[in-house]
Design a protein around this motif. Structure first.
Motif, PDB file in Angstrom:
ATOM      1  N   GLN A   1     -35.017 -17.646  16.581  1.00 20.82           N
ATOM      2  CA  GLN A   1     -34.283 -18.434  15.531  1.00 20.82           C
ATOM      3  C   GLN A   1     -34.585 -19.832  14.754  1.00 20.82           C
ATOM      4  O   GLN A   1     -35.062 -19.533  13.357  1.00 20.82           O
ATOM      5  N   LEU A   2     -35.594 -20.268  15.605  1.00 21.49           N
ATOM      6  CA  LEU A   2     -36.605 -21.212  15.164  1.00 21.49           C
ATOM      7  C   LEU A   2     -37.632 -21.010  14.122  1.00 21.49           C
ATOM      8  O   LEU A   2     -37.609 -21.190  12.969  1.00 21.49           O
ATOM      9  N   ALA A   3     -37.851 -19.190  14.233  1.00 20.45           N
ATOM     10  CA  ALA A   3     -38.799 -19.054  13.571  1.00 20.45           C
ATOM     11  C   ALA A   3     -38.642 -18.626  12.736  1.00 20.45           C
ATOM     12  O   ALA A   3     -39.015 -19.069  11.728  1.00 20.45           O
ATOM     13  N   ALA A   4     -36.980 -17.653  12.038  1.00 20.87           N
ATOM     14  CA  ALA A   4     -36.562 -17.092  11.196  1.00 20.87           C
ATOM     15  C   ALA A   4     -36.359 -18.978  10.190  1.00 20.87           C
ATOM     16  O   ALA A   4     -35.968 -18.217   9.052  1.00 20.87           O
ATOM     17  N   TYR A   5     -36.514 -19.926  10.653  1.00 27.57           N
ATOM     18  CA  TYR A   5     -35.223 -20.982   9.544  1.00 27.57           C
ATOM     19  C   TYR A   5     -36.280 -21.294   9.569  1.00 27.57           C
ATOM     20  O   TYR A   5     -36.861 -21.503   8.315  1.00 27.57           O
ATOM     21  N   ALA A   6     -38.122 -21.376   9.603  1.00 25.54           N
ATOM     22  CA  ALA A   6     -39.315 -22.159   9.874  1.00 25.54           C
ATOM     23  C   ALA A   6     -39.512 -21.037   8.201  1.00 25.54           C
ATOM     24  O   ALA A   6     -39.598 -21.989   7.445  1.00 25.54           O
ATOM     25  N   ARG A   7     -39.000 -19.729   8.126  1.00 27.98           N
ATOM     26  CA  ARG A   7     -39.755 -19.017   6.948  1.00 27.98           C
ATOM     27  C   ARG A   7     -38.426 -18.773   5.891  1.00 27.98           C
ATOM     28  O   ARG A   7     -38.696 -18.840   4.572  1.00 27.98           O
ATOM     29  N   GLN A   8     -36.903 -19.094   6.536  1.00 23.90           N
ATOM     30  CA  GLN A   8     -35.665 -19.375   5.620  1.00 23.90           C
ATOM     31  C   GLN A   8     -35.196 -20.463   5.673  1.00 23.90           C
ATOM     32  O   GLN A   8     -33.651 -19.860   6.336  1.00 23.90           O
ATOM     33  N   PRO A   9     -35.363 -21.725   5.641  1.00 22.97           N
ATOM     34  CA  PRO A   9     -34.910 -22.833   6.380  1.00 22.97           C
ATOM     35  C   PRO A   9     -33.010 -22.438   5.378  1.00 22.97           C
ATOM     36  O   PRO A   9     -32.168 -23.070   5.836  1.00 22.97           O
ATOM     37  N   GLY A  10     -33.432 -22.356   4.307  1.00 23.27           N
ATOM     38  CA  GLY A  10     -31.833 -22.400   3.186  1.00 23.27           C
ATOM     39  C   GLY A  10     -30.946 -21.302   3.864  1.00 23.27           C
ATOM     40  O   GLY A  10     -29.828 -21.799   4.139  1.00 23.27           O
ATOM     41  N   THR A  11     -31.690 -19.725   4.180  1.00 24.74           N
ATOM     42  CA  THR A  11     -30.912 -18.844   4.884  1.00 24.74           C
ATOM     43  C   THR A  11     -29.943 -19.118   6.069  1.00 24.74           C
ATOM     44  O   THR A  11     -29.387 -18.823   5.830  1.00 24.74           O
ATOM     45  N   MET A  12     -30.848 -20.037   7.028  1.00 22.14           N
ATOM     46  CA  MET A  12     -30.427 -20.603   8.224  1.00 22.14           C
ATOM     47  C   MET A  12     -29.675 -21.133   8.454  1.00 22.14           C
ATOM     48  O   MET A  12     -28.899 -21.335   9.142  1.00 22.14           O
ATOM     49  N   THR A  13     -29.971 -22.189   8.087  1.00 24.80           N
ATOM     50  CA  THR A  13     -28.786 -23.644   7.144  1.00 24.80           C
ATOM     51  C   THR A  13     -27.525 -22.957   6.991  1.00 24.80           C
ATOM     52  O   THR A  13     -26.317 -23.671   7.151  1.00 24.80           O
ATOM     53  N   LEU A  14     -27.271 -22.481   6.159  1.00 22.23           N
ATOM     54  CA  LEU A  14     -26.179 -21.849   5.663  1.00 22.23           C
ATOM     55  C   LEU A  14     -25.419 -20.286   6.403  1.00 22.23           C
ATOM     56  O   LEU A  14     -24.609 -21.158   6.800  1.00 22.23           O
ATOM     57  N   SER A  15     -26.427 -19.593   6.830  1.00 27.47           N
ATOM     58  CA  SER A  15     -25.643 -19.067   8.169  1.00 27.47           C
ATOM     59  C   SER A  15     -24.887 -19.650   8.990  1.00 27.47           C
ATOM     60  O   SER A  15     -23.617 -20.334   9.721  1.00 27.47           O
ATOM     61  N   TYR A  16     -25.545 -21.390   9.416  1.00 23.16           N
ATOM     62  CA  TYR A  16     -25.191 -21.436  10.584  1.00 23.16           C
ATOM     63  C   TYR A  16     -24.170 -22.213  10.082  1.00 23.16           C
ATOM     64  O   TYR A  16     -23.397 -22.822  10.950  1.00 23.16           O
ATOM     65  N   SER A  17     -24.318 -23.073   9.046  1.00 22.23           N
ATOM     66  CA  SER A  17     -22.956 -23.788   8.350  1.00 22.23           C
ATOM     67  C   SER A  17     -22.043 -23.261   8.582  1.00 22.23           C
ATOM     68  O   SER A  17     -20.225 -23.534   8.710  1.00 22.23           O
ATOM     69  N   LEU A  18     -22.637 -22.135   7.679  1.00 22.58           N
ATOM     70  CA  LEU A  18     -20.255 -20.960   7.826  1.00 22.58           C
ATOM     71  C   LEU A  18     -19.917 -21.011   8.879  1.00 22.58           C
ATOM     72  O   LEU A  18     -18.333 -20.330   8.788  1.00 22.58           O
ATOM     73  N   PHE A  19     -21.067 -20.263  10.252  1.00 21.52           N
ATOM     74  CA  PHE A  19     -20.185 -19.909  11.445  1.00 21.52           C
ATOM     75  C   PHE A  19     -19.266 -21.021  11.638  1.00 21.52           C
ATOM     76  O   PHE A  19     -18.195 -21.698  12.675  1.00 21.52           O
ATOM     77  N   ALA A  20     -20.230 -22.363  11.767  1.00 20.84           N
ATOM     78  CA  ALA A  20     -19.787 -24.151  12.234  1.00 20.84           C
ATOM     79  C   ALA A  20     -18.500 -24.206  11.552  1.00 20.84           C
ATOM     80  O   ALA A  20     -17.708 -24.584  12.292  1.00 20.84           O
ATOM     81  N   ALA A  21     -18.327 -23.880  10.193  1.00 22.90           N
ATOM     82  CA  ALA A  21     -16.988 -23.766   9.946  1.00 22.90           C
ATOM     83  C   ALA A  21     -16.000 -23.090  10.385  1.00 22.90           C
ATOM     84  O   ALA A  21     -14.525 -23.606  10.212  1.00 22.90           O
ATOM     85  N   GLY A  22     -16.567 -21.813  10.114  1.00 23.85           N
ATOM     86  CA  GLY A  22     -15.549 -20.992  10.947  1.00 23.85           C
ATOM     87  C   GLY A  22     -14.834 -21.152  12.522  1.00 23.85           C
ATOM     88  O   GLY A  22     -13.790 -21.178  12.441  1.00 23.85           O
ATOM     89  N   LEU A  23     -15.985 -21.868  13.264  1.00 26.85           N
ATOM     90  CA  LEU A  23     -15.365 -22.720  14.517  1.00 26.85           C
ATOM     91  C   LEU A  23     -14.104 -23.654  14.729  1.00 26.85           C
ATOM     92  O   LEU A  23     -13.194 -23.231  15.016  1.00 26.85           O
ATOM     93  N   VAL A  24     -14.347 -24.237  13.799  1.00 29.25           N
ATOM     94  CA  VAL A  24     -13.376 -25.036  12.816  1.00 29.25           C
ATOM     95  C   VAL A  24     -12.344 -24.897  12.869  1.00 29.25           C
ATOM     96  O   VAL A  24     -10.950 -25.132  13.421  1.00 29.25           O
ATOM     97  N   LEU A  25     -12.379 -24.401  11.845  1.00 35.05           N
ATOM     98  CA  LEU A  25     -10.676 -23.521  11.530  1.00 35.05           C
ATOM     99  C   LEU A  25      -9.952 -22.258  12.840  1.00 35.05           C
ATOM    100  O   LEU A  25      -8.463 -21.953  12.369  1.00 35.05           O
ATOM    101  N   LEU A  26     -10.982 -22.592  13.584  1.00 33.57           N
ATOM    102  CA  LEU A  26     -10.164 -21.226  14.477  1.00 33.57           C
ATOM    103  C   LEU A  26      -9.099 -21.966  15.275  1.00 33.57           C
ATOM    104  O   LEU A  26      -7.871 -21.410  15.790  1.00 33.57           O
TER     105      LEU A  26
END
Length: 239
Positions: free
Chosen positions: A41-66
């Protein structure tokens, strides 16, 4: 006579039921194909920081809305089985607190990649991965909460007495299979089934709650809410 309303209200609950599971699914699909454990996951962030940030942000927002989603379901269960409703919603919400904490630690780990480099960040996470924190106490309820809520929904026939209703209870219980912890990719088949189960169980209930919500919020309240989101985001960025 004073008129009482259920809290947080049907519009917030419908938003949680509809958007919470869908945001989780979107977050997982955005990072699909990456190694699920923290070095990958850290290596993926190093390659694609924007994509991984978006992914984890969407997931965290979903947790809050549950959390309003769980409250809405527990209210239906409580009509006939209040004990199951109380325990189910309490365990689920405690579990969501733990998952949001994990999301915050994951965010910090990604910033370490930017500040220290990939290899140093992987070494730091590996050396501290098992460190004590108070939310370790909720690891059990992260998994058990959805099962308790699903059993309550089944006993109360909260999704209906037919086969489809029973199937949605089973789908809800699948949420216990979502991996827990920091920097988990959660894109293997069991994880996708777990989040898919939440979508199957909760999205139709969200539509039902929306249909019974009564008068729509006033236009100015909607406009104020929409405007407040980017304003709050920019205020947060300012420090």
């Amino acid at each position: 006579m004073t008129r009482t309303h259920s809290l947080p209200g049907p519009w917030v609950e419908a938003a949680g039921l509809l958007l919470g599971p869908l945001l989780l699914l979107a977050g997982m699909l955005t990072r699909i194909g990456q190694d699920d454990f923290f070095p990958g996951q850290l290596a993926a962030y190093a390659r694609q920081p924007g994509t991984m940030t978006l992914s984890y942000s969407l997931f965290a927002a979903g947790l809050v809305l549950l959390w309003p989603a769980a409250v809405a379901l527990a209210r239906r269960i409580s009509a006939t089985h209040p004990g199951w409703a109380r325990w189910g919603v309490t365990l689920v919400v405690l579990g969501l607190f733990g998952r949001v904490f994990h999301a915050g630690v994951s965010h910090l780990a990604f910033q370490m990649v930017d500040a220290l480099g990939l290899e140093a960040a992987q070494k730091a996470v590996a050396g501290t991965y098992g460190a004590f924190h108070v939310f370790k106490a909720v690891n059990v309820v992260i998994m058990a909460g959805w099962i308790v809520l699903a059993i309550g929904a089944y006993r109360a026939r909260a999704f209906g007495p037919d086969v489809a209703g029973v199937a949605r209870c089973v789908a809800l219980a699948l949420a216990t299979g979502l991996p827990l912890g920091v920097l988990k990719g959660s894109t293997d088949l069991p994880s996708l089934l777990a989040v898919g189960g939440l979508v199957v169980a909760m999205a139709p209930l969200g539509v039902s709650v929306l249909r019974q919500a009564g008068p729509a919020p006033r236009w100015w309240a909607v406009a104020l809410t929409v405007a407040a989101v980017p304003a709050a985001f920019l205020l947060g960025l300012s420090g």
